[in-house]
Scaffold this active site. Structure first.
Site, mmCIF file in Angstrom:
data_model
loop_
_atom_site.group_PDB
_atom_site.id
_atom_site.type_symbol
_atom_site.label_atom_id
_atom_site.label_comp_id
_atom_site.label_asym_id
_atom_site.label_seq_id
_atom_site.Cartn_x
_atom_site.Cartn_y
_atom_site.Cartn_z
ATOM 1 N N LYS A 56 7.584 -1.625 -0.876
ATOM 2 C CA LYS A 56 7.294 0.031 -1.410
ATOM 3 C C LYS A 56 6.280 0.315 -0.694
ATOM 4 O O LYS A 56 6.316 2.110 -0.663
ATOM 5 C CB LYS A 56 7.376 0.731 -2.564
ATOM 6 N N LYS A 75 3.088 0.187 -1.774
ATOM 7 C CA LYS A 75 2.392 0.089 -2.720
ATOM 8 C C LYS A 75 1.950 -2.002 -2.777
ATOM 9 O O LYS A 75 1.689 -2.767 -3.038
ATOM 10 C CB LYS A 75 2.718 0.597 -3.922
#
Ligand code: C2G
Length: 134
Positions: free
Chosen positions: A44, A46
């Site tokens: 993602k 992240k």
């Protein structure tokens, strides 16, 4: 028994996360939270401060949460909805429209995000991350 599911990273748990969980649980009787693994977070883009194990541990302590399972990829949602007999899928409205395909399998609900708080804001305010509009 109305079963609800939601997905997320839930890093540095804050009021916005808890309000989402509270409102999601209020839609039914049982809330499953599918929390992103560290490996999926990398996909993602992240990097959570708190490990998957610790984010799972914290979420399990939230009174609105009944079960916590791992989110490992973008493609598991239909199977999760089927396997967990989910009636309602809930996400914050920053995801509005992204998961409408699930409406073939369950009700899809996007709830208004809590303004003024985010993990990115926390990191920025603590001088831990350059400012990124999240
Ligand atoms: N949220 C919110 N208000 C905020 C911050 C977050 O309502 N101020 C909600 C988000 O909309 C999301 C949930 O809290 O529904 C978790 O947020 P994140 O941990 O940022 O989740 P995200 O990284 O968006 O992951 O497959 C879906 C993804 O795993 C979602």
């Amino acid at each position: 028994m109305t079963r609800v599911i939601t997905y997320g990273t839930f890093d540095l748990l804050h009021k916005g996360h808890v309000r989402l969980l509270k409102r999601a649980k209020a839609l039914g009787d049982h809330l499953t939270v599918c929390v992103s693994t560290d490996e999926f977070n990398a996909i993602k883009g992240k990097k959570a401060y708190t490990s998957f194990e610790d984010r799972k541990y914290i979420l399990e302590a939230i009174k609105y949460v009944d079960e916590v399972i791992p989110e490992e990829n973008w493609d598991q949602k239909i199977n999760d909805v089927k396997e967990h007999n989910i009636d309602i899928f809930v996400m914050g409205d920053d995801w509005k429209g992204q998961f409408d395909f699930l409406s073939d399998y369950c009700k899809v609900v996007y709830l208004p995000r809590t303004e003024g708080i985010s993990t990115t804001k926390i990191k920025r305010d603590l001088g831990l991350a350059e400012y990124k509009k999240d």
